[in-house]
Structure formats: C-alpha cells, structure tokens
Design an enzyme around this catalytic site. Sequence first.
Site, PDB file in Angstrom:
ATOM      1  N   ASN A 142     -26.331  46.894   0.996  1.00 27.75           N
ATOM      2  CA  ASN A 142     -27.362  46.311   1.858  1.00 27.75           C
ATOM      3  C   ASN A 142     -26.801  45.823   3.190  1.00 27.75           C
ATOM      4  O   ASN A 142     -27.315  46.152   4.258  1.00 27.75           O
ATOM      5  CB  ASN A 142     -28.036  45.161   1.081  1.00 27.75           C
ATOM      6  CG  ASN A 142     -28.997  44.384   1.950  1.00 27.75           C
ATOM      7  OD1 ASN A 142     -28.572  43.537   2.740  1.00 27.75           O
ATOM      8  ND2 ASN A 142     -30.261  44.674   1.856  1.00 27.75           N
TER       9      ASN A 142
ATOM     10  N   LYS B 223     -25.176  29.286  -6.125  1.00 22.95           N
ATOM     11  CA  LYS B 223     -24.917  30.717  -6.345  1.00 22.95           C
ATOM     12  C   LYS B 223     -24.917  30.968  -7.841  1.00 22.95           C
ATOM     13  O   LYS B 223     -24.589  30.053  -8.614  1.00 22.95           O
ATOM     14  CB  LYS B 223     -23.550  31.096  -5.779  1.00 22.95           C
ATOM     15  CG  LYS B 223     -23.405  32.571  -5.481  1.00 22.95           C
ATOM     16  CD  LYS B 223     -23.909  32.874  -4.092  1.00 22.95           C
ATOM     17  CE  LYS B 223     -23.841  34.328  -3.742  1.00 22.95           C
ATOM     18  NZ  LYS B 223     -24.099  34.540  -2.316  1.00 22.95           N
TER      19      LYS B 223
ATOM     20  N   ASP C 151     -27.614  39.361  -4.097  1.00 24.99           N
ATOM     21  CA  ASP C 151     -26.237  39.457  -3.584  1.00 24.99           C
ATOM     22  C   ASP C 151     -25.722  40.788  -4.144  1.00 24.99           C
ATOM     23  O   ASP C 151     -26.542  41.680  -4.460  1.00 24.99           O
ATOM     24  CB  ASP C 151     -25.393  38.244  -4.052  1.00 24.99           C
ATOM     25  CG  ASP C 151     -24.076  38.110  -3.294  1.00 24.99           C
ATOM     26  OD1 ASP C 151     -24.079  37.593  -2.169  1.00 24.99           O
ATOM     27  OD2 ASP C 151     -23.022  38.549  -3.815  1.00 24.99           O
TER      28      ASP C 151
HETATM   29  P1  NDP Z   1     -24.484  45.507  -2.377  1.00 25.79           P
HETATM   30  O1  NDP Z   1     -24.405  45.443  -3.848  1.00 25.79           O
HETATM   31  O2  NDP Z   1     -25.714  46.041  -1.738  1.00 25.79           O
HETATM   32  O3  NDP Z   1     -23.255  46.372  -1.797  1.00 25.79           O
HETATM   33  C1  NDP Z   1     -21.942  46.022  -2.058  1.00 25.79           C
HETATM   34  C2  NDP Z   1     -21.024  47.077  -1.469  1.00 25.79           C
HETATM   35  O4  NDP Z   1     -19.687  46.619  -1.556  1.00 25.79           O
HETATM   36  C3  NDP Z   1     -21.079  48.398  -2.195  1.00 25.79           C
HETATM   37  O5  NDP Z   1     -20.780  49.441  -1.298  1.00 25.79           O
HETATM   38  C4  NDP Z   1     -19.976  48.226  -3.229  1.00 25.79           C
HETATM   39  O6  NDP Z   1     -19.424  49.455  -3.691  1.00 25.79           O
HETATM   40  C5  NDP Z   1     -18.938  47.469  -2.443  1.00 25.79           C
HETATM   41  N1  NDP Z   1     -18.146  46.634  -3.335  1.00 25.79           N
HETATM   42  C6  NDP Z   1     -18.596  45.625  -4.126  1.00 25.79           C
HETATM   43  N2  NDP Z   1     -17.592  45.093  -4.829  1.00 25.79           N
HETATM   44  C7  NDP Z   1     -16.494  45.799  -4.500  1.00 25.79           C
HETATM   45  C8  NDP Z   1     -15.153  45.716  -4.880  1.00 25.79           C
HETATM   46  N3  NDP Z   1     -14.734  44.813  -5.788  1.00 25.79           N
HETATM   47  N4  NDP Z   1     -14.277  46.599  -4.307  1.00 25.79           N
HETATM   48  C9  NDP Z   1     -14.712  47.504  -3.397  1.00 25.79           C
HETATM   49  N5  NDP Z   1     -15.985  47.634  -2.989  1.00 25.79           N
HETATM   50  C10 NDP Z   1     -16.850  46.786  -3.523  1.00 25.79           C
HETATM   51  O7  NDP Z   1     -24.157  44.035  -1.865  1.00 25.79           O
HETATM   52  P2  NDP Z   1     -24.470  43.377  -0.450  1.00 25.79           P
HETATM   53  O8  NDP Z   1     -24.371  44.388   0.626  1.00 25.79           O
HETATM   54  O9  NDP Z   1     -25.700  42.572  -0.594  1.00 25.79           O
HETATM   55  O10 NDP Z   1     -23.253  42.336  -0.341  1.00 25.79           O
HETATM   56  C11 NDP Z   1     -22.022  42.671   0.306  1.00 25.79           C
HETATM   57  C12 NDP Z   1     -21.321  41.391   0.722  1.00 25.79           C
HETATM   58  O11 NDP Z   1     -22.156  40.643   1.606  1.00 25.79           O
HETATM   59  C13 NDP Z   1     -20.978  40.421  -0.422  1.00 25.79           C
HETATM   60  O12 NDP Z   1     -19.777  39.747  -0.110  1.00 25.79           O
HETATM   61  C14 NDP Z   1     -22.133  39.407  -0.373  1.00 25.79           C
HETATM   62  O13 NDP Z   1     -21.773  38.170  -0.941  1.00 25.79           O
HETATM   63  C15 NDP Z   1     -22.325  39.308   1.129  1.00 25.79           C
HETATM   64  N6  NDP Z   1     -23.616  38.809   1.558  1.00 25.79           N
HETATM   65  C16 NDP Z   1     -24.782  39.377   1.155  1.00 25.79           C
HETATM   66  C17 NDP Z   1     -25.990  38.893   1.608  1.00 25.79           C
HETATM   67  C18 NDP Z   1     -27.291  39.547   1.277  1.00 25.79           C
HETATM   68  O14 NDP Z   1     -28.303  39.092   1.814  1.00 25.79           O
HETATM   69  N7  NDP Z   1     -27.334  40.584   0.452  1.00 25.79           N
HETATM   70  C19 NDP Z   1     -26.061  37.706   2.474  1.00 25.79           C
HETATM   71  C20 NDP Z   1     -24.777  37.226   2.919  1.00 25.79           C
HETATM   72  C21 NDP Z   1     -23.615  37.755   2.444  1.00 25.79           C
HETATM   73  P3  NDP Z   1     -19.982  50.138  -5.049  1.00 25.79           P
HETATM   74  O15 NDP Z   1     -21.234  50.843  -4.648  1.00 25.79           O
HETATM   75  O16 NDP Z   1     -18.892  51.054  -5.475  1.00 25.79           O
HETATM   76  O17 NDP Z   1     -20.211  49.017  -6.013  1.00 25.79           O
HETATM   77  O1  2IT Z   2     -24.419  35.032   0.495  1.00 29.13           O
HETATM   78  C1  2IT Z   2     -25.609  34.881   0.853  1.00 29.13           C
HETATM   79  O2  2IT Z   2     -25.913  34.174   1.821  1.00 29.13           O
HETATM   80  C2  2IT Z   2     -26.641  35.588   0.105  1.00 29.13           C
HETATM   81  N1  2IT Z   2     -26.340  36.327  -0.819  1.00 29.13           N
HETATM   82  C3  2IT Z   2     -28.097  35.367   0.442  1.00 29.13           C
HETATM   83  C4  2IT Z   2     -28.607  34.121  -0.209  1.00 29.13           C
HETATM   84  C5  2IT Z   2     -30.086  33.881  -0.082  1.00 29.13           C
HETATM   85  O3  2IT Z   2     -30.536  32.911  -0.710  1.00 29.13           O
HETATM   86  O4  2IT Z   2     -30.800  34.609   0.604  1.00 29.13           O
END
Ligand code: NDP
Ligand code: 2IT
Length: 452
Positions: free
Chosen positions: A243, A129, A169
């Site tokens: 996302n 990561k 992420d």
């Molecule tokens: P995005 O940046 O697309 O969205 C993140 C969302 O969470 C936004 O709505 C953001 O609000 C909110 N957020 C982020 N940090 C905080 C915080 N400290 N307090 C409150 N709200 C917060 O990220 P993703 O959707 O990609 O990721 C979301 C979660 O999913 C993370 O934990 C990530 O590690 C996990 N994840 C993502 C994967 C991926 O493929 N993208 C895969 C597996 C897990 P704001 O708009 O105000 O910042």
């Molecule tokens: O937390 C996760 O699994 C991710 N942010 C996706 C990692 C990846 O390599 O697609």
Amino acid sequence: MSASCPDFDTFMEGVKKRNPGQDEFVQAVHEVSHDIFDWIEDKHEYHEAEILRRMAEPDRIVSFRVCWEDDDHNIRVERGWRVQNNNAIGPYKGGLRFHPSVTESVLKFLAFEQTFKNSLTGLPMGGGKGGSNFNPKGKSEAEVMRFCQSFMTELYRHIGTDVDVPAGDIGVGSREIGYLFGQYKRITGRWEGVLTGKASEYGGSAVRVEATGYGAVHFLQNMLDGIDRDMEGQKVIISGSGNVALHAAEKLIDLGAKVLTLSDSDGCIHDPDGLDADKLQWVKELKLERRGRISEYADKFSSASFTEDGKPWDVDADIAMPCATQNEIGEEEAKSLADNGLCALVEGANMPTTVDAVEILREAKVLYAPGKAANAGGVAVSGLEMSQNAERVSWERGKLEDMLADLMRDIHGKCVEYGQQDGKDGYIDYPKGANIAGFKKVADAMLAFGVV
Ligand code: NDP
Ligand code: 2IT
C-alpha cells in the site's frame, strides 16, 4: 522537590533491564529518548513527573489466543495482541499488523512510535498498535475471513470509538478491515466507526488508501522546497510494493520523479527506464489484486531486472524511500547511500533505518525524514475518517486531498521549528524536531493529569 534526572545511558540501562529480549522496542525508545534528553535537560517538571519513563511503559498490553480452522479442517492457533501505549491526547489509535515476524516487542515499538506520530498530526489521537503472527500469504479467502472473525471475537471487548480505534498495517488492507468490521458489527449489533481504512461503501474516507504514500511524498516536496530543489527528474529508489510503496510511487510519477525500484520479501526489481503510470497500474493489479510477486515485473517489462533477495539501496539515486518494514537500512546500506551522494531519505515504513545508520546519514548531511513524521498522512486521514463517521458525513475527495497536503505541511513545519541546528549550515535535524514536537504535546497533557 529535587528533580530525579538520570543521564541517558542510565535511563536506557533501565529500559533494557525492564524489557529483556525486546530489541525493537528498546531501539525505538533509544531513538526518541536520545533527542528528548537533550531538550528536557533544564525542564525539571518533566523529570520530576518521570514523563519519559511513563511514556515508555505501555498503559496496557492485551494478549490473546486466536484459534481458527483451515480449509483442510486442521485447528490452527496463533497469537493476537493489542498494545495500548498512551491515551493522553485521545483514544488509542494505530494499525493492526498480520505477519509471521510479529512479536510483542515489534508491536510495543510500533505503539510507542505511534504515540509521537499521532501527536504530530495535531489531531486528538493516542497511540496503540496490534496484530498477530498469522501469515495471510497463501491463505484462501475463507481462511483469512475465519481468522479475522476469530481475532475480532476477542479484540472487540478492548476497542471502541472513544477507547481504541484500530486500522490496517502490513498484511491488513481493506479486505481484512471488511472482515474485522463485519464481525465487530455482528457481535455488538452496533454500526460505529471503530475501525478506519474501511471501504467507501461503509464509512471509509476518500484518500485513506493513498494517504500514507501520498503524504510521504508531500513531506518530501516540503523538504525539497526548503533547499530549492525540484521534484521533476529526481531519481527515487523505493523498497516494498504494498500500500505505502505503490501510492508513494504513484504520487512521485505524477510529480515527474523517476521511480527506479520496488521490492518484496523475495527480492528487488530495478527498471533503469523508470516506472510510468501504465507500468504502475500493472503492478497495482499484480500486488494489490492478484497478490502476485514483484519478480513478475521483470518477466513483463524487458527493461527491468530482478535480483533475488536483493535490496534497492546500492542503486544510484537522489531520493530513497524505504516503504516495507523495520530495520531495512543498516550501517552498510547507509554508507552506500551516502557514498552515492543521496540527497534525502524519507521513511514510508516505521523505523526502517537502524540507529547507527541514522547517525551515518546525519553525518553525511543527507536530509532524513523519520517515519513518525513522513508517514503520518495515513493515520491523519484515519483521524479525519473518525470525524466523518462521528458526524455521519462523507467529505469530497478534493477536500481530503487538500487537508492531507495541509497536515503534511504543518508536520514538516513542526520538525523544522524544533529541528533547526544552530551553526550547521541550515541542516534540519528532522528526527530531533519530530521527537521533541511529538513529545511536548503528550507530555504536557500528562503533566495536567497528575500522577495517573
Ligand atoms: P503492505 O502489507 O501493503 O506491504 C508491505 C510490503 O513490504 C510488501 O511489499 C511486503 O512484501 C514488504 N515486506 C513486509 N515485510 C517484509 C520483510 N520482513 N522483508 C521484506 N519485505 C517485507 O503494508 P503497508 O504498505 O501498509 O506497510 C508498509 C510499511 O509502512 C510498514 O512499516 C507499516 O508499518 C508502514 N506504515 C503503513 C501505514 C498504512 O497506512 N498502511 C501507515 C504508516 C506506516 P511481501 O509482499 O513479500 O510480503
Ligand atoms: O503506522 C501507521 O501509522 C498505520 N499503520 C496507520 C494507523 C491508522 O490508525 O491509520
């Protein structure tokens, strides 16, 4: 040789001592090791080889300075990291996070979790990561581009298709991946699948954008099938509006569930009528294209209310899906969810639930799917993107949707296999199942390599 077999508390004391001030990392190691200690009690080969201790020590951490110039010609200095946790079963693989809350501890916990998650997918991927404390919010396109270029100018020497393959992420979506990939290609002169989550025009896989959210709902569907409960009409509370949250909502709406909430770092919206496909489309444009705030939803749709700094967890629901960030659900929130008779909690985010909160859910017999299992669909389709890039092919969307559903069914099956509880009314301990199944494959590979 006698097996050195410390008890769990002694082991954790050592982890805390070696990682001072790194609370998130210690929390993640605690959560995994608790389950593994029970399971390996009589398996001396793992103790003798100090496997768990070695897994909880990243292979390496690269930390670097990232300088860039903002639009007003100020020089800005951020920190960048890549944590390469373990490459026993494949190249390091895992996302990049750009958010002001990023620290070495946060990235170490994410890389550690990723090692078990990637193992669970059954695909040949190790765990890593990376990211930066850079805050993309409020920055111009040009500023984001310059930051990404500067970040990659250091990162490129540490990654490669057979070495380490980053992806997105929090704060890193297809726009950032485009700038990062462009700079990698410019520096090395090579087009290769060194990042995943690319756009379809230059090697991105169909369904990668949707895969984490859709995959988490597939996992939920498998859980509900196991207790003969229909998805249709289930009331779901979701945090986040990025996302993962929005694609989970999309699949849920498609399957007839009622999505009641979304949130961002400003607060939470509650729509008692539920979101439909049109409302969700509006939110996707708001959050993913216009980069607006979720509070605007309540201005647009009169059925909804917005609570500043609010969270969704006190809204009465059947299913909770935390999809924002780590430690969103503590003891208080878990009690409120359990008291409201929650059926299942499925983590779209990584480690959104604290250790104490998980215990409350377990005791209340709430079905609980940990992120390393439930959100593995994203990295799984990243693995399929690597395969397509290596073969120089692009598979059809339908094929990838089927592969994602199959992968999530397999992961669910592994959790059930190792998480079944004798004499506990058929209650499945999903985190235990995920931790043991994820650990076993990596541990056995490490045993085969000897002391390295
Ligand atoms: P995005 O940046 O697309 O969205 C993140 C969302 O969470 C936004 O709505 C953001 O609000 C909110 N957020 C982020 N940090 C905080 C915080 N400290 N307090 C409150 N709200 C917060 O990220 P993703 O959707 O990609 O990721 C979301 C979660 O999913 C993370 O934990 C990530 O590690 C996990 N994840 C993502 C994967 C991926 O493929 N993208 C895969 C597996 C897990 P704001 O708009 O105000 O910042
Ligand atoms: O937390 C996760 O699994 C991710 N942010 C996706 C990692 C990846 O390599 O697609």
